[in-house]
Structures are given as structure tokens and as C-alpha cells.
Design an enzyme around this catalytic site. Structure first.
Site, short mmCIF file in Angstrom:
data_model
loop_
_atom_site.label_atom_id
_atom_site.label_comp_id
_atom_site.label_asym_id
_atom_site.label_seq_id
_atom_site.Cartn_x
_atom_site.Cartn_y
_atom_site.Cartn_z
N CYS A 41 -51.68 -25.79 14.93
CA CYS A 41 -51.52 -26.39 13.59
C CYS A 41 -50.04 -26.53 13.26
O CYS A 41 -49.20 -25.75 13.72
CB CYS A 41 -52.22 -25.52 12.55
SG CYS A 41 -52.18 -26.25 10.88
N ASP A 43 -48.76 -25.87 10.50
CA ASP A 43 -48.44 -24.86 9.49
C ASP A 43 -47.16 -24.09 9.86
O ASP A 43 -47.03 -23.59 10.98
CB ASP A 43 -49.62 -23.88 9.39
CG ASP A 43 -49.51 -22.96 8.18
OD1 ASP A 43 -48.50 -22.24 8.07
OD2 ASP A 43 -50.44 -22.97 7.34
N ARG A 45 -46.13 -21.28 9.19
CA ARG A 45 -46.27 -19.84 9.46
C ARG A 45 -46.77 -19.55 10.87
O ARG A 45 -46.76 -18.40 11.31
CB ARG A 45 -47.25 -19.21 8.45
CG ARG A 45 -46.81 -19.35 7.00
CD ARG A 45 -47.96 -19.07 6.05
NE ARG A 45 -49.05 -20.04 6.23
CZ ARG A 45 -50.21 -19.99 5.58
NH1 ARG A 45 -50.43 -19.00 4.71
NH2 ARG A 45 -51.14 -20.89 5.79
N HIS A 97 -55.82 -21.13 13.00
CA HIS A 97 -55.34 -19.95 12.28
C HIS A 97 -56.10 -19.77 10.97
O HIS A 97 -56.48 -20.75 10.32
CB HIS A 97 -53.83 -20.05 12.01
CG HIS A 97 -53.45 -21.13 11.04
ND1 HIS A 97 -53.10 -20.86 9.73
CD2 HIS A 97 -53.41 -22.48 11.17
CE1 HIS A 97 -52.83 -22.01 9.12
NE2 HIS A 97 -53.01 -23.00 9.95
N CYS A 100 -55.86 -21.63 7.01
CA CYS A 100 -55.42 -22.99 7.35
C CYS A 100 -55.71 -23.94 6.17
O CYS A 100 -56.86 -24.11 5.77
CB CYS A 100 -56.14 -23.49 8.60
SG CYS A 100 -55.61 -25.14 9.12
#
Ligand code: ZN
Length: 209
Positions: A41, A43, A45, A97, A100
Site C-alpha cells: 500500500c 500508506d 506508515r 496492512h 488501511c
């Protein structure tokens, strides 16, 4: 965040690498030979290399919203074909994750414009597994489970492609489904049973390669 700081960080990083090995970048420039294709992803993080503790050159990376593998996504399919056919990676990983935002958005009733067709693929995952998901009364638990099932379905999407079917058959390349838990930092192998999944889907998706 001060954007100038990025360049300072870069200088620090260069000197650290060179301190350990003066030829570090000279060697990097020679080429790449990664063993893993990581599809994760976007993302912020979920930092692919950092969370796996790997170095530059170790992993070929593709990231998009909610780690999707969509057959008409020219970007993802180009990455996949290059990694499998040219770099000859031994492993292809789909890493989702928990927490998400893309998966969360697909669980809600909202018009998100250009994101609608992208997230619709996750809604399709929900529909495929509706019976199991709707039995989970706790919303967070259901959300986590959809994250996992989405990883599983994206792995299946990999197995539907000719390039993956060929590499699995001819040189034993493996597909893996993982989930990263943002709240603990833990990387979890979902241990998806591809043998039984393949048994179910081969009849329909086998391209005879
Ligand atoms: Zn995400």
C-alpha cells in the site's frame, strides 16, 4: 516537515553508507538482482524496505492504494512482468496492512470520485466473502478481516496472470500474502493455502502456459 531537511538527511545517509563500504554506490550502479517483488500500500506508515530491514537492491517495489493487483492496471502489470520475467524474482509478495484507509473507504457508503472505480475492486472482495464478513459483529474485526481477504484476493489475481502461472510452473516461484500491523510493527504471514486455492481456480483461469 522541512523539505530542505530531506537533502541533509540524504547527505548523512550517503556518508553512513560510504563509511561501511567506500564502494557502496559504485556497486549499486552495477545493476540490481532482487529476489523479491513487493506489492504494498502507498500508506506512509507502511515503509516497504524499512519494515523488512532490507537494503537497496534487495526488493523490487510496487505500491498503490490498498495494494491492489488489477489485470488492466498497466503500471502494476508492467512491474509484475518485468520483475518475474526479466529480474526473475523468486518471491512475489502482496503486503496489506491493518488500518488501511483504502479498505476502510471501501466499507463505507460515500462518493469518492476517481477513487470509486479503484475501491470498487475492494467492494468486490467484500461481495465474494460477504457471508464470512457479515458474521463478524465487531466492526474493527470485520475491517481487519477484509484487509486480510483483500490480500488473499490480490494474490489470486497474481495467480490468474500468465507470467505468474509460467514462473510458478517452470521455476517454482512463490506467491505470499502478508499483513503489516501498524499498531505493533509486526509483519504477519497469512500462510495462504495456495494449493487448495489453485485447485479451485485452475479450471477457470488456467492459461495453459
Ligand atoms: Zn493502505
Amino acid at each position: 516537515m522541512d523539505i530542505e531537511k530531506v537533502f541533509e538527511n540524504n547527505e548523512t545517509w550517503i556518508s553512513q553508507r560510504l563509511k561501511n563500504n567506500p564502494d557502496y554506490f559504485k556497486n549499486l550502479a552495477k545493476g540490481q538482482n532482487p529476489d523479491i517483488l513487493y506489492i504494498g500500500c502507498s500508506d506512509s506508515r507502511v515503509t516497504a524496505e524499512d519494515l523488512m530491514g532490507v537494503n537497496p537492491g534487495d526488493v523490487f517495489v510496487h505500491r498503490n492504494i490498498a495494494n491492489m493487483v488489477i489485470s488492466i492496471d498497466l503500471n502494476a502489470m508492467s512491474v509484475l512482468n518485468y520483475a518475474v520475467d526479466n529480474l526473475e524474482v523468486d518471491h512475489v509478495v502482496v503486503c496489506g496492512h491493518y488500518f488501511c484507509g483504502g479498505v476502510k473507504a471501501a466499507m463505507q457508503s460515500a462518493d469518492l470520485g476517481i477513487l470509486n472505480p479503484w475501491l470498487r475492486n475492494i467492494r468486490d472482495v467484500y461481495r465474494l466473502h460477504k457471508d464470512e464478513l457479515n458474521k463478524i459483529s465487531d466492526e474493527n474485526e470485520r475491517y481487519n478481516r477484509l484487509v486480510e481477504l483483500n490480500v488473499q484476493e490480490q494474490c489470486i489475481n497474481l495467480l490468474k496472470t500468465a507470467v505468474v502461472q509460467k514462473a510458478v510452473r517452470k521455476r517454482g516461484m512463490r506467491v505470499h500474502g502478508w499483513v503489516f500491523d501498524v499498531s505493533t510493527g509486526k509483519l504477519i504471514d497469512l500462510k495462504i493455502d495456495f494449493k487448495s486455492i489453485l485447485k479451485e481456480i485452475t479450471e477457470i483461469y488456467d492459461l495453459g502456459v
